[in-house]
Write an enzyme that holds these catalytic residues in place. Sequence first.
Site, short mmCIF file in Angstrom:
data_model
loop_
_atom_site.label_atom_id
_atom_site.label_comp_id
_atom_site.label_asym_id
_atom_site.label_seq_id
_atom_site.Cartn_x
_atom_site.Cartn_y
_atom_site.Cartn_z
N SER A 13 0.31 -0.65 -6.23
CA SER A 13 0.26 -0.17 -7.46
C SER A 13 1.41 -1.06 -8.53
CB SER A 13 0.61 1.18 -7.64
OG SER A 13 -0.05 1.91 -6.81
N ARG A 14 1.47 -2.22 -8.22
CA ARG A 14 2.54 -3.15 -9.12
C ARG A 14 3.88 -2.76 -9.10
NH1 ARG A 14 -1.75 -5.59 -8.12
NH2 ARG A 14 -3.18 -6.56 -9.62
N LEU A 15 4.36 -2.03 -7.84
CA LEU A 15 5.51 -1.45 -7.76
C LEU A 15 6.36 -2.60 -7.02
CD1 LEU A 15 5.77 2.15 -7.86
CD2 LEU A 15 6.19 0.68 -9.86
N ARG A 24 -6.13 -6.98 -7.10
CA ARG A 24 -6.01 -6.83 -5.62
C ARG A 24 -4.95 -5.99 -5.48
NH1 ARG A 24 -4.67 -11.71 -1.94
NH2 ARG A 24 -3.28 -10.49 -0.52
#
Length: 215
Positions: A193-195, A10
């Site tokens: 984006s996993r940041l 997600r």
Amino acid sequence: MTQPLADMRRDYTRDGLTEANAPVEPFALFTRWFEEAVKTEQPPVEANAMTLATVDGEGRPHCRVLLLKALDAQGFTFFTNYESDKGRHLLANPFAAMTFFWPTLERQVRIEGRVSKVSHEESDAYFQVRPLGSRLGAWASPQSRVIADRAELEGLLKATEQRFSDGQPHCPEHWGGYRLVPERIEFWQGRSSRLHDRLNYRLIDQAWQRERLAP
Ligand SMILES: Cc1cc2nc3c(=O)[nH]c(=O)nc-3n(C[C@H](O)[C@H](O)[C@H](O)COP(=O)(O)O)c2cc1C
């Protein structure tokens, strides 16, 4: 499996966590996030449910879900059986870690610190506001022990009901609260984006220091 595990993901876009909107000490931020979780998370998510990790006398970690039952300037309190596995672990090693996960808000909070028992008076005050069934269960269930079958548990409950036929069980000595006094509290806000944002508070010389961690 209907969906390959490698494809389950997600993107987190709901919110951000910046130094500008986070207070300099973590209790206020935890309280704010907790109140938002209570308002936002829908059943079956219980906003006060967390994973508690303890370490046994041989250095092996164990975790399980518990409910946070009190929060004050002293720390984070949960209630359990002192003779359970976790009780034995905390006797051998009085440090623990808690993780809260609030999926709708895309948030996680990690809390680490030293744990000690609350006073018997404090445990009894909470025990008395529990439903009767839970109070009887605290007496009846030898938590974490091997039992023969469901019938044994039901038998233990029946015997407990007879013992407290006045409906007024007092708080057992083997049951009560533990308070985790935090030395570290990390707030994680999922980002795209996993940041992700991670603000970590560490207690150093009685003062909270805040730092940002890479996701
Ligand atoms: C949602 C949820 C809430 C729970 N709350 C508690 C709790 O507040 N206290 C407790 O002793 N066990 C609670 N449990 C049960 C624990 O996860 C665990 O089974 C039990 O404490 C025994 O753990 P131990 O054998 O590691 O000591 C809860 C379980 C779930 C799934």
